[in-house]
Design a protein around this motif. Structure first.
Motif, PDB file in Angstrom:
ATOM      1  N   UNK A 126      52.054  34.350  37.937  1.00 37.13           N
ATOM      2  CA  UNK A 126      51.047  33.894  36.975  1.00 37.13           C
ATOM      3  C   UNK A 126      50.134  35.070  36.655  1.00 37.13           C
ATOM      4  N   UNK A 127      50.262  35.596  35.445  1.00 31.59           N
ATOM      5  CA  UNK A 127      49.485  36.763  35.015  1.00 31.59           C
ATOM      6  C   UNK A 127      48.292  36.294  34.183  1.00 31.59           C
ATOM      7  N   UNK A 128      47.131  36.826  34.492  1.00 33.50           N
ATOM      8  CA  UNK A 128      45.908  36.405  33.812  1.00 33.50           C
ATOM      9  C   UNK A 128      45.160  37.607  33.259  1.00 33.50           C
ATOM     10  N   UNK A 129      44.680  37.461  32.036  1.00 41.31           N
ATOM     11  CA  UNK A 129      43.765  38.430  31.456  1.00 41.31           C
ATOM     12  C   UNK A 129      42.418  38.294  32.170  1.00 41.31           C
ATOM     13  N   UNK A 130      41.537  39.274  31.972  1.00 42.43           N
ATOM     14  CA  UNK A 130      40.226  39.235  32.625  1.00 42.43           C
ATOM     15  C   UNK A 130      39.099  38.959  31.636  1.00 42.43           C
ATOM     16  N   UNK A 131      38.866  39.903  30.712  1.00 41.50           N
ATOM     17  CA  UNK A 131      37.743  39.787  29.778  1.00 41.50           C
ATOM     18  C   UNK A 131      37.899  38.579  28.860  1.00 41.50           C
ATOM     19  N   UNK A 132      36.905  37.705  28.882  1.00 40.34           N
ATOM     20  CA  UNK A 132      36.869  36.485  28.078  1.00 40.34           C
ATOM     21  C   UNK A 132      37.974  35.500  28.437  1.00 40.34           C
ATOM     22  N   UNK A 133      38.607  35.723  29.591  1.00 42.31           N
ATOM     23  CA  UNK A 133      39.512  34.738  30.175  1.00 42.31           C
ATOM     24  C   UNK A 133      38.955  34.282  31.518  1.00 42.31           C
ATOM     25  N   UNK A 134      38.465  35.243  32.303  1.00 45.77           N
ATOM     26  CA  UNK A 134      37.818  34.924  33.580  1.00 45.77           C
ATOM     27  C   UNK A 134      36.298  35.030  33.481  1.00 45.77           C
ATOM     28  N   UNK A 135      35.826  36.012  32.720  1.00 44.51           N
ATOM     29  CA  UNK A 135      34.382  36.208  32.578  1.00 44.51           C
ATOM     30  C   UNK A 135      34.037  36.559  31.134  1.00 44.51           C
ATOM     31  N   UNK A 136      32.754  36.373  30.801  1.00 45.26           N
ATOM     32  CA  UNK A 136      32.276  36.672  29.449  1.00 45.26           C
ATOM     33  C   UNK A 136      32.327  38.176  29.198  1.00 45.26           C
ATOM     34  N   UNK A 137      32.706  38.531  27.978  1.00 44.26           N
ATOM     35  CA  UNK A 137      32.809  39.945  27.628  1.00 44.26           C
ATOM     36  C   UNK A 137      32.326  40.220  26.206  1.00 44.26           C
ATOM     37  N   UNK A 138      32.920  39.554  25.219  1.00 41.55           N
ATOM     38  CA  UNK A 138      32.620  39.869  23.824  1.00 41.55           C
ATOM     39  C   UNK A 138      31.151  39.657  23.477  1.00 41.55           C
ATOM     40  N   UNK A 176      26.079  45.420  32.163  1.00 43.75           N
ATOM     41  CA  UNK A 176      25.745  43.999  32.087  1.00 43.75           C
ATOM     42  C   UNK A 176      26.281  43.238  33.302  1.00 43.75           C
ATOM     43  N   UNK A 177      25.601  42.178  33.714  1.00 47.18           N
ATOM     44  CA  UNK A 177      26.094  41.369  34.836  1.00 47.18           C
ATOM     45  C   UNK A 177      27.374  40.634  34.455  1.00 47.18           C
ATOM     46  N   UNK A 178      28.219  40.401  35.430  1.00 49.02           N
ATOM     47  CA  UNK A 178      29.467  39.673  35.200  1.00 49.02           C
ATOM     48  C   UNK A 178      29.199  38.182  35.364  1.00 49.02           C
ATOM     49  N   UNK A 179      29.487  37.426  34.303  1.00 49.11           N
ATOM     50  CA  UNK A 179      29.262  35.979  34.308  1.00 49.11           C
ATOM     51  C   UNK A 179      30.611  35.272  34.167  1.00 49.11           C
ATOM     52  N   UNK A 180      31.013  34.557  35.202  1.00 47.36           N
ATOM     53  CA  UNK A 180      32.290  33.851  35.159  1.00 47.36           C
ATOM     54  C   UNK A 180      32.241  32.711  34.152  1.00 47.36           C
ATOM     55  N   UNK A 181      33.364  32.456  33.511  1.00 44.47           N
ATOM     56  CA  UNK A 181      33.478  31.290  32.645  1.00 44.47           C
ATOM     57  C   UNK A 181      33.480  30.027  33.508  1.00 44.47           C
ATOM     58  N   UNK A 182      33.091  28.894  32.956  1.00 42.95           N
ATOM     59  CA  UNK A 182      32.995  27.661  33.755  1.00 42.95           C
ATOM     60  C   UNK A 182      34.322  27.281  34.413  1.00 42.95           C
ATOM     61  N   UNK A 183      34.244  26.907  35.689  1.00 47.14           N
ATOM     62  CA  UNK A 183      35.399  26.371  36.398  1.00 47.14           C
ATOM     63  C   UNK A 183      36.457  27.375  36.802  1.00 47.14           C
ATOM     64  N   UNK A 184      36.174  28.666  36.681  1.00 50.05           N
ATOM     65  CA  UNK A 184      37.203  29.675  36.942  1.00 50.05           C
ATOM     66  C   UNK A 184      37.656  29.676  38.400  1.00 50.05           C
ATOM     67  N   UNK A 194      35.302  50.944  34.682  1.00 56.68           N
ATOM     68  CA  UNK A 194      34.513  49.781  34.279  1.00 56.68           C
ATOM     69  C   UNK A 194      35.212  48.481  34.659  1.00 56.68           C
ATOM     70  N   UNK A 195      36.533  48.420  34.459  1.00 60.25           N
ATOM     71  CA  UNK A 195      37.257  47.200  34.816  1.00 60.25           C
ATOM     72  C   UNK A 195      37.222  46.972  36.327  1.00 60.25           C
ATOM     73  N   UNK A 196      37.360  48.038  37.095  1.00 58.68           N
ATOM     74  CA  UNK A 196      37.267  47.903  38.553  1.00 58.68           C
ATOM     75  C   UNK A 196      35.882  47.416  38.965  1.00 58.68           C
ATOM     76  N   UNK A 208      35.028  43.901  40.879  1.00 54.51           N
ATOM     77  CA  UNK A 208      34.284  43.874  42.141  1.00 54.51           C
ATOM     78  C   UNK A 208      33.061  42.968  42.030  1.00 54.51           C
ATOM     79  N   UNK A 209      32.349  43.062  40.906  1.00 57.84           N
ATOM     80  CA  UNK A 209      31.149  42.241  40.715  1.00 57.84           C
ATOM     81  C   UNK A 209      31.488  40.764  40.573  1.00 57.84           C
ATOM     82  N   UNK A 210      32.692  40.466  40.093  1.00 62.39           N
ATOM     83  CA  UNK A 210      33.083  39.065  39.889  1.00 62.39           C
ATOM     84  C   UNK A 210      33.328  38.333  41.202  1.00 62.39           C
ATOM     85  N   UNK A 211      33.685  39.082  42.249  1.00 61.78           N
ATOM     86  CA  UNK A 211      34.018  38.462  43.525  1.00 61.78           C
ATOM     87  C   UNK A 211      35.381  37.795  43.544  1.00 61.78           C
TER      88      UNK A 211
END
Length: 231
Positions: A6-18, A97-105, A128-130, A134-137
């Motif tokens: 199961x492959x998952x994108x990160x930006x705007x899939x796991x946390x806010x980015x745009x 910017x702080x990393x903010x997870x999307x709801x329910x991730x 930056x992605x690393x 790391x900040x996302x936990x």
């Protein structure tokens, strides 16, 4: 057919980015207000961004360089050192910017981990992605982390080979039709499109609605159920 990877994108899939890129762009519009209206500045910035992809790649640093370049093209010698400093400050804010997870991730990742190995597949600046990961936990939840310069069919084919999984036993989920969905389908995998309200026009493309291995989801939380249906 059983999904194993199961492959998952990160930006705007796991946390806010745009939303953070939008803030930086708004800062640029304000800085360049004496020289060009907002529409002209947006058009020039996007053109410069796309032109620079082959040189700078994706990410906040590339975006910052493109903001400066677009400003110089629009303003020429009238652009002051102070204004360049303000653009750089907007770029630094974008990187910090702080990393903010999307709801329910976190709950969704728990459910997905019961259904296959999780691999994060994201593109952009490595450092930056690393830092965001790391900040996302969330790092320990993934079997593998793949930070790539771009996502295309070859990227996914190499990834499936590396993890020893036939393409038909892999699925990719993300918010970009261009980078997450279409190349994964071309590589022979399943693909889920999870659109977000904010999206860069460069990442948009027509949805392959009739494709048997494609599904558009309202949220990533719907992915576990679709995987169960594939089984």
């Amino acid at each position: 057919m059983t999904i194993e990877l199961i492959c998952l994108d990160a930006d705007d899939t796991l946390w806010h980015n745009m939303r953070h890129f939008e803030i930086a762009e708004q800062a640029l519009l304000e800085i360049l207000k004496p020289f060009a209206d907002a529409g002209v500045t947006r058009e020039r910035l996007e053109a410069v961004e796309i032109r620079n992809l082959a040189l700078y790649g994706y990410g906040a640093k590339s975006f910052t360089l493109s903001m400066i370049e677009a400003a110089i093209e629009l303003c020429g010698g009238a652009l002051s050192v102070r204004q360049i400093s303000e653009i750089l400050a907007a770029g630094r804010d974008l990187l910090a910017h702080p990393v903010e997870l999307l709801p329910g991730i976190e709950e969704t990742l728990d459910a997905l981990a019961d259904r296959g190995r999780l691999v994060l597949v994201t593109k952009g600046d490595l450092l930056h992605q690393e830092a965001k990961l790391a900040a996302s936990g969330l790092g320990d939840r993934f079997h593998g982390i793949e930070i790539v310069s771009d996502k295309n069919a070859d990227t996914f084919q190499r990834l499936f080979t590396r993890y020893g999984v036939p393409p038909g036993c892999a699925i990719m989920a993300g918010d970009s039709m261009r980078s997450d969905v279409l190349p994964a389908l071309t590589a022979g995998a399943w693909a889920a499109f999870v659109p977000q309200a904010l999206a860069w026009s460069h990442e948009r493309a027509e949805a392959p609605a009739a494709h048997e291995r494609f599904r558009q989801l309202k949220s990533l939380g719907e992915l576990p159920d679709w995987i169960d249906q594939i089984r």
